[in-house]
Design a protein around this motif. Structure first.
Motif, PDB file in Angstrom:
ATOM      1  N   ILE A 262       0.853  -1.190   0.000  1.00  0.00           N
ATOM      2  CA  ILE A 262       0.000   0.000   0.000  1.00  0.00           C
ATOM      3  C   ILE A 262       0.889   1.240   0.000  1.00  0.00           C
ATOM      4  O   ILE A 262       1.674   1.469   0.923  1.00  0.00           O
ATOM      5  CB  ILE A 262      -0.931   0.010   1.228  1.00  0.00           C
ATOM      6  N   GLU A 263       0.758   2.056  -1.048  1.00  0.00           N
ATOM      7  CA  GLU A 263       1.650   3.206  -1.215  1.00  0.00           C
ATOM      8  C   GLU A 263       0.909   4.540  -1.245  1.00  0.00           C
ATOM      9  O   GLU A 263       1.535   5.591  -1.157  1.00  0.00           O
ATOM     10  CB  GLU A 263       2.469   3.043  -2.499  1.00  0.00           C
ATOM     11  N   GLU A 264      -0.425   4.499  -1.379  1.00  0.00           N
ATOM     12  CA  GLU A 264      -1.184   5.743  -1.498  1.00  0.00           C
ATOM     13  C   GLU A 264      -2.409   5.713  -0.584  1.00  0.00           C
ATOM     14  O   GLU A 264      -2.925   4.644  -0.255  1.00  0.00           O
ATOM     15  CB  GLU A 264      -1.626   5.949  -2.954  1.00  0.00           C
ATOM     16  N   LYS A 270      -9.497   2.168   0.600  1.00  0.00           N
ATOM     17  CA  LYS A 270     -10.240   1.046   0.020  1.00  0.00           C
ATOM     18  C   LYS A 270     -10.142  -0.191   0.911  1.00  0.00           C
ATOM     19  O   LYS A 270     -11.126  -0.911   1.116  1.00  0.00           O
ATOM     20  CB  LYS A 270      -9.720   0.722  -1.384  1.00  0.00           C
ATOM     21  N   ILE A 271      -8.954  -0.437   1.446  1.00  0.00           N
ATOM     22  CA  ILE A 271      -8.762  -1.602   2.309  1.00  0.00           C
ATOM     23  C   ILE A 271      -9.577  -1.454   3.594  1.00  0.00           C
ATOM     24  O   ILE A 271     -10.145  -2.426   4.099  1.00  0.00           O
ATOM     25  CB  ILE A 271      -7.276  -1.812   2.630  1.00  0.00           C
ATOM     26  N   GLN A 280       0.572  -3.083   5.287  1.00  0.00           N
ATOM     27  CA  GLN A 280       2.019  -2.924   5.280  1.00  0.00           C
ATOM     28  C   GLN A 280       2.408  -2.272   3.959  1.00  0.00           C
ATOM     29  O   GLN A 280       2.020  -2.746   2.901  1.00  0.00           O
ATOM     30  CB  GLN A 280       2.694  -4.293   5.419  1.00  0.00           C
ATOM     31  N   GLY A 281       3.144  -1.180   4.015  1.00  0.00           N
ATOM     32  CA  GLY A 281       3.528  -0.530   2.760  1.00  0.00           C
ATOM     33  C   GLY A 281       4.122   0.841   2.986  1.00  0.00           C
ATOM     34  O   GLY A 281       4.103   1.382   4.094  1.00  0.00           O
ATOM     35  N   TYR A 282       4.658   1.413   1.909  1.00  0.00           N
ATOM     36  CA  TYR A 282       5.367   2.689   1.998  1.00  0.00           C
ATOM     37  C   TYR A 282       4.447   3.847   2.397  1.00  0.00           C
ATOM     38  O   TYR A 282       4.926   4.881   2.843  1.00  0.00           O
ATOM     39  CB  TYR A 282       6.025   3.016   0.659  1.00  0.00           C
ATOM     40  N   TYR A 283       3.119   3.682   2.207  1.00  0.00           N
ATOM     41  CA  TYR A 283       2.216   4.764   2.605  1.00  0.00           C
ATOM     42  C   TYR A 283       2.365   5.058   4.096  1.00  0.00           C
ATOM     43  O   TYR A 283       2.315   6.214   4.524  1.00  0.00           O
ATOM     44  CB  TYR A 283       0.769   4.403   2.285  1.00  0.00           C
ATOM     45  N   TYR A 284       2.545   4.010   4.882  1.00  0.00           N
ATOM     46  CA  TYR A 284       2.702   4.194   6.321  1.00  0.00           C
ATOM     47  C   TYR A 284       4.175   4.284   6.711  1.00  0.00           C
ATOM     48  O   TYR A 284       4.554   5.111   7.536  1.00  0.00           O
ATOM     49  CB  TYR A 284       2.033   3.043   7.078  1.00  0.00           C
TER      50      TYR A 284
END
Length: 300
Positions: A262-264, A270-271, A280-284
């Motif tokens: 998840i990056e945005e 949506k999730i 888990q992802g670069y968004y956070y």
């Protein structure tokens, strides 16, 4: 079968060089997924040389303790707090990216050694955080199919946990379905041993294979990780119902869902809408050094 071929057009000056070239092409056939035939070309020699360089770097890192571990936060959607971390091994000098050196380690038989180093570093980090008064969270350790032949890994992990008085609930073992292609019976025994120890299990890269759904019926997993490729393929193409249905399916098996990549913000939204459990992802956050991970708080 994996077949390597070389033609007289290469104009080698000895029979031995033709045999070597065919061997290189055969290695490429194996690397390409097996069950194919590959013709030799001059660029393959450079690929083999580079893999040798990477292997040499891995061997040096194993001998001289030149690996480091970074930790990527996993965020619980209902509370927006850190639920746990995934431990990711890196070369200290970052000469080769993980996607490159991990594949070479698996091909060359070095992954069992690298896996033990990762595990020991994670245990040491938990001890350090505990000594610093940090509230402990689950840390996920990747366990690859190439580690299945390390029959002493489970006793090794048990000894580390006992020696450092660490509750097994703080360790989650991330496995991929490729383990089941190697030896389904052996893989199930390994999963059962992990589960009996009190460890949690996560099925990683879910959605990238062909038989993932059947595996979920007998793997004692707590978590299923939806692969980044699903986010890229379905969320970005506005085929939202696919991701929503996958989340509902996993929940129907009484398992929790971790969505990777998840990056945005709109993806995270949506999730949340589809009642995913963890992100888990670069968004956070990107993967963090230990000192930064232990103090990480979400600011959104």
């Amino acid at each position: 079968a994996s077949v390597g071929l070389v033609t007289s057009a290469e104009a080698f000056d000895s029979a031995e060089k033709y045999v070597v070239a065919a061997g290189i092409a055969k290695s490429e056939a194996k690397h390409g997924g097996k069950n194919i035939a590959v013709f030799y070309n001059s660029a393959m020699g450079e690929i083999i040389k580079n893999r040798h360089k990477v292997r040499t770097e891995i061997e040096k890192a194993c001998k001289e303790n030149l690996f480091k571990v970074v930790f990527q936060p996993q965020i619980e959607l209902t509370t927006k707090e850190v639920f746990g971390f995934e431990a990711l091994i890196r070369l200290q000098n970052e000469k080769y990216p993980p996607g490159e050196f991990i594949s070479v380690a698996e091909e060359s038989g070095l992954m069992p050694k690298v896996g033990r180093i990762l595990t020991e570093k994670v245990i040491n980090t938990i001890v350090e955080w505990r000594n610093n008064g940090v509230e402990l969270k689950k840390i996920s350790i990747n366990y690859s199919a190439a580690q299945m032949k390390d029959k002493e890994y489970i006793p090794f992990l048990k000894a580390l946990l006992a020696k450092n008085a660490i509750d097994p609930k703080y360790i989650c073992i991330e496995i991929t379905e490729s383990m089941l292609f190697r030896d389904r019976a052996l893989a199930k025994n390994i999963f059962d041993e992990f589960s009996s120890m009190g460890l949690r299990i996560a099925l990683d890269d879910f959605g990238t294979g062909y038989s993932s759904f059947s595996y979920l019926t007998y793997i004692p997993a707590t978590f299923v990780k939806l692969d980044k490729s699903l986010v890229d393929t379905y969320l970005k193409q506005e085929k939202y119902h696919v991701v929503e249905n996958l989340i509902n399916f996993v929940h129907g098996l009484n398992m929790k869902v971790i969505i990777e990549g998840i990056e945005e913000k709109w993806q995270a939204d949506k999730i949340v809408e589809y009642k995913g459990d963890y992100i888990q992802g670069y968004y956070y956050s990107r993967p963090l050094e230990s000192k930064d991970a232990q103090n990480f708080k979400l600011n959104i």
